[in-house]
Scaffold this motif. Structure first.
Motif, PDB file in Angstrom:
ATOM      1  N   ASP A   1     -77.048 -64.701-165.229  1.00 58.77           N
ATOM      2  CA  ASP A   1     -77.387 -65.739-165.492  1.00 58.77           C
ATOM      3  C   ASP A   1     -75.732 -66.169-166.839  1.00 58.77           C
ATOM      4  N   PHE A   2     -75.282 -65.258-167.753  1.00 59.59           N
ATOM      5  CA  PHE A   2     -73.743 -65.541-167.679  1.00 59.59           C
ATOM      6  C   PHE A   2     -73.380 -64.228-168.032  1.00 59.59           C
ATOM      7  N   VAL A   3     -71.721 -64.189-167.121  1.00 59.42           N
ATOM      8  CA  VAL A   3     -70.590 -63.343-167.653  1.00 59.42           C
ATOM      9  C   VAL A   3     -69.842 -63.337-168.440  1.00 59.42           C
ATOM     10  N   ILE A   4     -69.243 -62.722-169.099  1.00 60.26           N
ATOM     11  CA  ILE A   4     -68.430 -63.668-170.792  1.00 60.26           C
ATOM     12  C   ILE A   4     -67.216 -62.706-170.723  1.00 60.26           C
ATOM     13  N   ASP A   5     -66.282 -63.029-170.312  1.00 60.03           N
ATOM     14  CA  ASP A   5     -64.780 -62.304-170.872  1.00 60.03           C
ATOM     15  C   ASP A   5     -64.162 -62.314-171.875  1.00 60.03           C
ATOM     16  N   LEU A   6     -63.848 -61.400-172.797  1.00 57.88           N
ATOM     17  CA  LEU A   6     -62.616 -62.032-173.883  1.00 57.88           C
ATOM     18  C   LEU A   6     -61.498 -62.398-173.830  1.00 57.88           C
ATOM     19  N   LYS A   7     -61.611 -63.828-173.910  1.00 55.49           N
ATOM     20  CA  LYS A   7     -59.591 -64.058-173.989  1.00 55.49           C
ATOM     21  C   LYS A   7     -58.303 -63.811-174.717  1.00 55.49           C
ATOM     22  N   LYS A   8     -57.755 -63.333-174.014  1.00 49.72           N
ATOM     23  CA  LYS A   8     -56.254 -62.321-175.140  1.00 49.72           C
ATOM     24  C   LYS A   8     -56.459 -62.549-176.294  1.00 49.72           C
ATOM     25  N   VAL A   9     -57.203 -64.393-177.541  1.00 46.71           N
ATOM     26  CA  VAL A   9     -57.075 -64.478-178.332  1.00 46.71           C
ATOM     27  C   VAL A   9     -57.467 -63.309-179.240  1.00 46.71           C
ATOM     28  N   ALA A  10     -59.211 -62.961-179.273  1.00 50.47           N
ATOM     29  CA  ALA A  10     -60.101 -62.720-178.925  1.00 50.47           C
ATOM     30  C   ALA A  10     -60.126 -61.367-178.796  1.00 50.47           C
ATOM     31  N   LYS A  11     -58.720 -60.287-178.028  1.00 54.84           N
ATOM     32  CA  LYS A  11     -59.041 -59.132-178.493  1.00 54.84           C
ATOM     33  C   LYS A  11     -57.529 -58.809-179.207  1.00 54.84           C
ATOM     34  N   ILE A  12     -57.104 -59.905-179.703  1.00 60.66           N
ATOM     35  CA  ILE A  12     -56.385 -59.328-180.683  1.00 60.66           C
ATOM     36  C   ILE A  12     -57.317 -59.577-182.245  1.00 60.66           C
ATOM     37  N   LEU A  13     -58.054 -60.417-181.808  1.00 59.19           N
ATOM     38  CA  LEU A  13     -58.781 -60.786-183.788  1.00 59.19           C
ATOM     39  C   LEU A  13     -59.457 -59.032-183.290  1.00 59.19           C
ATOM     40  N   ARG A  14     -60.041 -58.724-182.504  1.00 56.82           N
ATOM     41  CA  ARG A  14     -60.895 -57.674-182.100  1.00 56.82           C
ATOM     42  C   ARG A  14     -59.504 -56.281-182.796  1.00 56.82           C
ATOM     43  N   SER A  15     -58.721 -56.844-182.139  1.00 55.72           N
ATOM     44  CA  SER A  15     -57.838 -55.205-182.609  1.00 55.72           C
ATOM     45  C   SER A  15     -57.178 -55.273-184.066  1.00 55.72           C
ATOM     46  N   GLN A  16     -58.268 -56.331-184.806  1.00 53.10           N
ATOM     47  CA  GLN A  16     -57.911 -56.883-186.476  1.00 53.10           C
ATOM     48  C   GLN A  16     -58.604 -56.965-186.752  1.00 53.10           C
ATOM     49  N   GLU A  17     -60.323 -56.675-186.067  1.00 50.91           N
ATOM     50  CA  GLU A  17     -61.151 -55.942-186.763  1.00 50.91           C
ATOM     51  C   GLU A  17     -61.881 -57.769-187.530  1.00 50.91           C
ATOM     52  N   ILE A  18     -61.433 -58.827-186.848  1.00 49.06           N
ATOM     53  CA  ILE A  18     -61.880 -59.656-187.484  1.00 49.06           C
ATOM     54  C   ILE A  18     -63.248 -60.211-186.814  1.00 49.06           C
ATOM     55  N   ILE A  19     -63.486 -59.867-185.419  1.00 44.66           N
ATOM     56  CA  ILE A  19     -64.432 -59.455-184.275  1.00 44.66           C
ATOM     57  C   ILE A  19     -64.954 -58.764-184.601  1.00 44.66           C
ATOM     58  N   PRO A  20     -66.037 -57.631-184.156  1.00 42.97           N
ATOM     59  CA  PRO A  20     -66.220 -56.924-184.588  1.00 42.97           C
ATOM     60  C   PRO A  20     -65.460 -55.824-183.107  1.00 42.97           C
ATOM     61  N   LYS A  21     -65.740 -54.614-183.237  1.00 43.45           N
ATOM     62  CA  LYS A  21     -64.504 -52.781-182.686  1.00 43.45           C
ATOM     63  C   LYS A  21     -65.391 -53.128-181.679  1.00 43.45           C
ATOM     64  N   TYR A  22     -66.739 -53.146-181.829  1.00 45.65           N
ATOM     65  CA  TYR A  22     -67.334 -52.881-180.111  1.00 45.65           C
ATOM     66  C   TYR A  22     -67.419 -53.821-179.248  1.00 45.65           C
ATOM     67  N   ILE A  23     -67.262 -54.890-179.564  1.00 49.63           N
ATOM     68  CA  ILE A  23     -67.687 -56.532-178.436  1.00 49.63           C
ATOM     69  C   ILE A  23     -66.547 -55.891-177.338  1.00 49.63           C
ATOM     70  N   PRO A  24     -67.160 -55.445-176.697  1.00 53.45           N
ATOM     71  CA  PRO A  24     -66.494 -55.355-175.331  1.00 53.45           C
ATOM     72  C   PRO A  24     -65.593 -56.626-174.456  1.00 53.45           C
ATOM     73  N   ASP A  25     -64.967 -55.854-173.840  1.00 59.43           N
ATOM     74  CA  ASP A  25     -64.032 -57.166-172.707  1.00 59.43           C
ATOM     75  C   ASP A  25     -65.170 -57.934-171.911  1.00 59.43           C
ATOM     76  N   HIS A  26     -65.964 -57.637-171.716  1.00 55.96           N
ATOM     77  CA  HIS A  26     -66.871 -57.786-170.868  1.00 55.96           C
ATOM     78  C   HIS A  26     -68.253 -57.919-171.391  1.00 55.96           C
ATOM     79  N   PHE A  27     -69.386 -58.873-170.978  1.00 54.40           N
ATOM     80  CA  PHE A  27     -70.790 -58.428-171.584  1.00 54.40           C
ATOM     81  C   PHE A  27     -71.202 -59.374-170.653  1.00 54.40           C
ATOM     82  N   LEU A  28     -72.268 -59.378-170.412  1.00 48.59           N
ATOM     83  CA  LEU A  28     -74.013 -60.183-169.746  1.00 48.59           C
ATOM     84  C   LEU A  28     -74.852 -61.105-171.139  1.00 48.59           C
ATOM     85  N   VAL A  29     -75.746 -61.442-170.657  1.00 47.07           N
ATOM     86  CA  VAL A  29     -76.179 -62.592-171.763  1.00 47.07           C
ATOM     87  C   VAL A  29     -77.054 -62.862-170.190  1.00 47.07           C
ATOM     88  N   GLU A  30     -79.118 -62.731-170.357  1.00 47.55           N
ATOM     89  CA  GLU A  30     -79.713 -62.820-169.477  1.00 47.55           C
ATOM     90  C   GLU A  30     -80.794 -63.868-170.644  1.00 47.55           C
TER      91      GLU A  30
END
Length: 232
Positions: A93-122
């Motif tokens: 249904d959905f293949v989701i990819d993090l953009k650069k902004v989200a990766k920066i926020l993840r590196s600062q732990e503003i969004i959770p660090k366990y969120i991968p670069d790519h994930f699926l939603v069904e």
């Protein structure tokens, strides 16, 4: 003079930070249109699940996908996504990819660090609760495609009872996630039924990074489901 200059520079930095790290590039009017549509879809999805209608399973599934599609659109500076992606024998249904902004926020732990670069939603909006077959299929897809995170939305729920043991659909998800919390070899499956899905509405009103806050809430509930049966 210097103090005023530094205060102005600090404010300029804050303004630029907020502009750069905002979750979407939509106008206020565009956001309101999408949120209003989300609210209408909630009513439409619920009504078509309560009464007998001419809606087919595909029609109902399309409504649920549109609902989640709009949520993703409201986060379009943080993520990109592909919809209805075909594999050899499946459709994702959905293949989701993090953009650069989200990766920066993840590196600062503003969004959770366990969120991968790519994930699926069904998204599943069937009349009946879903059993282990659907969960096994989704888990296999995550493993084969090497995704570490999957969101499994079953609007009318899954088989078994999360409060009672480790059997049926709930039990299978708990077993998969027990392994996931202890090894990187197993993907995490965050499960959402109607109640968990529509909790997005409150987060949309309150959170700057609502999609990731929602996923984090699902993960915490998943963790509780798994470990509450153990005494430490």
């Amino acid at each position: 003079m210097k103090e005023g200059f530094y205060l102005a520079e600090e404010q300029n930095f804050k303004d630029n930070f907020n502009l750069y790290f905002q979750k979407n590039n939509l106008t206020q009017e565009e956001q309101e249109v999408k949120i209003n549509r989300i609210n209408k879809l909630k009513i439409e999805i619920e009504s078509n699940n309560k009464i007998s209608t001419t809606f087919t399973t595909k029609n109902k599934g399309d409504l649920l996908e549109e609902y989640f599609n709009l949520v993703l659109d409201l986060n379009n500076k943080l993520i990109s996504y592909s919809k209805n992606v075909r594999t050899l024998d499946n459709e994702i249904d959905f293949v989701i990819d993090l953009k650069k902004v989200a990766k920066i926020l993840r590196s600062q732990e503003i969004i959770p660090k366990y969120i991968p670069d790519h994930f699926l939603v069904e998204c599943k909006n069937y009349n009946a609760v879903l059993g282990v077959t659907y969960i096994n299929k989704f888990h296999s897809l995550l493993k084969i495609k090497d995704y570490n995170l999957g969101i499994f939305i079953a609007f009318n729920g899954i088989t078994g009872e999360k409060e009672k043991g480790w059997f049926a659909g709930f039990g299978l998800i708990k077993k998969i996630n027990l392994l996931s919390f202890h090894t990187d070899d197993f993907p995490l499956i965050c499960y959402a039924d109607k109640k968990r899905l529509f909790s997005l509405e409150n987060i949309l009103k309150e959170s700057d990074y609502d999609l990731f806050d929602w996923i984090d809430n699902l993960r915490e509930e998943t963790k509780l489901d798994v470990f509450k049966d153990f005494e430490f």
